[in-house]
Write a protein that holds these residues in place. Structure first.
Motif, PDB file in Angstrom:
ATOM      1  N   PRO A 199      51.785 -23.119  26.990  1.00 52.27           N
ATOM      2  CA  PRO A 199      50.779 -23.954  27.662  1.00 52.27           C
ATOM      3  C   PRO A 199      50.141 -23.227  28.849  1.00 52.27           C
ATOM      4  N   GLY A 200      48.811 -23.185  28.869  1.00 48.04           N
ATOM      5  CA  GLY A 200      48.099 -22.539  29.967  1.00 48.04           C
ATOM      6  C   GLY A 200      48.036 -21.038  29.859  1.00 48.04           C
ATOM      7  N   ASP A 201      48.287 -20.483  28.665  1.00 45.08           N
ATOM      8  CA  ASP A 201      48.317 -19.024  28.539  1.00 45.08           C
ATOM      9  C   ASP A 201      46.945 -18.385  28.763  1.00 45.08           C
ATOM     10  N   ASP A 202      45.859 -19.079  28.406  1.00 47.87           N
ATOM     11  CA  ASP A 202      44.524 -18.520  28.646  1.00 47.87           C
ATOM     12  C   ASP A 202      44.265 -18.325  30.131  1.00 47.87           C
ATOM     13  N   GLN A 203      44.651 -19.316  30.913  1.00 51.16           N
ATOM     14  CA  GLN A 203      44.493 -19.234  32.370  1.00 51.16           C
ATOM     15  C   GLN A 203      45.377 -18.131  32.945  1.00 51.16           C
ATOM     16  N   PHE A 204      46.590 -18.032  32.406  1.00 53.74           N
ATOM     17  CA  PHE A 204      47.529 -17.006  32.862  1.00 53.74           C
ATOM     18  C   PHE A 204      46.993 -15.605  32.575  1.00 53.74           C
TER      19      PHE A 204
END
Length: 204
Positions: A99-104
């Motif tokens: 979850p949230g890997d694109d932002q990471f």
């Protein structure tokens, strides 16, 4: 080793929390800690004694007594330790889904690209400055690279001013780096005098 947070992080993260949310703030902070851990591990492997670590908006700064007395390879190794750690995080975030890997991924990319810029006190600037130094021209190289860094950051600051208010975070960071370089340039002669005095004391 003492871990410190620079006061500039307060307004920096406040803006992040207002504009990006608490989750984004947490991801950035964790990323900065991991980046700086890379520098600490590299310093330990290079045989350097780290007195303190201060977390900055772009990564961090290690306080290593008599840093410039160490060899060129050691200093370059420490400088690239942070970007290597960030690159590892970036690679892992691209290989595994969560979850949230694109932002990471965007955060790691931003930290990595920022720190490899050839400007002091960023990691790219530290590495290049160390590689260019020689025993005969060490202080001249440092002074010249500080002037170069100040000139680049002045140009970047003027460019970012034209993009306000969207560029406010980048402007704060550019001004912070600019004032750091100006301060280092002002105190360069004292640093040189201290190093020369230290060398005389160690010479039998």
């Amino acid at each position: 080793m003492k871990l410190r947070l620079h006061p500039i992080l307060a307004p920096f993260f406040l803006v992040l929390m207002v504009t990006g949310g608490l989750a984004f703030y947490a991801l950035v902070f964790i990323s900065l800690l991991f980046h700086e851990a890379g520098h600490v591990v590299a310093a330990k492997m290079a045989g350097m004694k780290v007195r303190s670590c201060t977390i900055m908006p772009y990564g961090g700064e290690l306080r290593i007594p008599d840093r410039h007395s160490y060899g060129k390879r050691q200093r370059v190794f420490v400088a690239v330790g942070g970007p290597i750690a960030t690159a590892i995080l970036l690679l892992l975030s691209m290989l595994f889904s969560f979850p949230g890997d694109d932002q990471f991924v965007r955060i790691q990319t931003a930290i990595l690209l920022l720190n490899i810029l050839p400007v002091l006190p960023l990691d790219g600037g530290q590495a290049i400055s160390a590689m260019l130094e020689t025993d005969e021209r060490k202080y001249k190289v440092r002074s010249a690279f500080l002037v170069f860094s100040i000139s680049v950051l002045l140009a970047v600051t003027l460019l970012l001013l034209s993009g306000l208010p969207e560029t406010v975070l980048f402007l704060v960071l550019a001004l912070f780096l600019l004032f750091q370089n100006i301060s280092a340039f002002k105190f360069r002669k004292y640093e040189q005098a201290y190093e020369q005095l230290k060398r005389k004391q160690l010479t039998p």
